[in-house]
Motif scaffolding. Structure first.
Motif, PDB file in Angstrom:
ATOM      1  N   PHE A  63      51.177 -41.264   3.312  1.00 57.02           N
ATOM      2  CA  PHE A  63      52.141 -40.290   3.825  1.00 57.02           C
ATOM      3  C   PHE A  63      53.279 -40.982   4.571  1.00 57.02           C
ATOM      4  CE2 PHE A  63      48.684 -36.980   3.507  1.00 57.02           C
ATOM      5  CZ  PHE A  63      49.339 -36.224   2.548  1.00 57.02           C
ATOM      6  N   ALA A  67      57.246 -40.644   3.751  1.00 59.90           N
ATOM      7  CA  ALA A  67      58.245 -40.283   4.760  1.00 59.90           C
ATOM      8  C   ALA A  67      59.389 -41.290   4.781  1.00 59.90           C
ATOM      9  CB  ALA A  67      57.586 -40.198   6.136  1.00 59.90           C
ATOM     10  N   THR A  99      56.606 -35.103   5.816  1.00 54.72           N
ATOM     11  CA  THR A  99      57.240 -36.304   5.258  1.00 54.72           C
ATOM     12  C   THR A  99      58.687 -36.044   4.868  1.00 54.72           C
ATOM     13  OG1 THR A  99      56.686 -35.901   2.920  1.00 54.72           O
ATOM     14  CG2 THR A  99      55.026 -37.039   4.279  1.00 54.72           C
TER      15      THR A  99
END
Length: 259
Positions: A63, A67, A99
């Protein structure tokens, strides 16, 4: 761009083409080349982080990478979220939206059936290799997709991957199951269905017709073209790990030349 705008780019016969990125730099390259959307490839992102594919990279690192990619570009980002990392639907949606992504892939392979391991290079460094595919029961996967849709509302474009063709010796033999799963996933709220590695043009045409007018995500066919996929009615074309593999092969060749 919002999820609604991304959703509108899925046009059967005029597909959205996605050369998948794996870090901020490659995402910027995709945007600079004029593509309207950046998609990630889980195998490529995991490899860049030092892990094999198949939910064997730590979810927080995956994640975080997503992002960084979303922050690096001004176009919308859709994230390959594998099968959701075992997260409850509401948490998965929250973390995806955090994100900066407005879309995601969710596959029906059950990675928990083969174990997630602790990461690192697989034996022999076989990046992108997959254990024997185990599919979630259709009803279970449809229920999960419905929960994701309920949690996301219209804020996330959900591309439901149908994995029955992975390792299938006869694509036509598994076509009925693929169509059944696709229809169930669409009924559960998926925006698009993705019969990954369906490499037979005739079978793909039948799949597209069976789920029409829904959006279908296709992969390039052997020796084929984007125009051919458009003619078959694809609404989205994913190049998957193709760009990463080509880049890595080039780098390995470069290293061989100077060693």
């Amino acid at each position: 761009m919002t999820a609604a705008q991304l959703r509108a780019l899925h046009v059967p016969g005029d597909p959205l083409v996605l050369p998948n990125a794996w870090d901020a730099d490659t995402a910027r390259a995709v945007e600079a080349a004029g593509f309207p959307v950046v998609a990630t490839s889980s195998v490529a992102v995991a490899a860049a982080l030092g892990y094999p594919d198949g939910e064997r990279a730590p979810v927080a690192e995956m994640f975080a990478a997503a992002a960084r990619i979303a922050r690096a570009v001004s176009v919308p980002v859709t994230v390959d979220a594998e099968s959701g990392y075992g997260l409850p639907a509401a948490e998965l949606v929250t973390r995806l939206l955090e994100t900066g992504a407005v879309g995601c892939n969710l596959e029906d392979t059950d990675h928990s059936a083969v174990g997630r391991g602790s990461g690192g290079l697989p034996p022999g460094g076989a990046w992108g290799s997959h254990p024997q595919t185990t599919l979630r029961p259709l009803a279970e996967q449809a229920e999960r997709l419905a929960a994701v849709r309920a949690a996301a509302g219209a804020d996330l474009v959900v591309n439901a991957r149908v994995d029955v063709f992975l390792g299938a010796e006869d694509a036509r033999a598994v076509l009925p199951e693929a169509i059944e799963r696709a229809k169930a996933y669409l009924a559960a709220g998926a925006d698009c269905v993705y019969p990954i590695l369906l490499r037979d043009a005739g079978v793909l045409a039948e799949f597209v017709k069976a789920v029409s007018p829904a959006a279908v995500n296709a992969n390039p066919l052997p020796g084929g073209s984007i125009r051919e996929l458009a003619g078959l009615g694809a609404a989205r074309v994913s190049l998957g790990a193709g760009a990463w593999r080509a880049t890595r092969a080039f780098f390995e060749g470069y290293l061989a030349e100077i060693s």
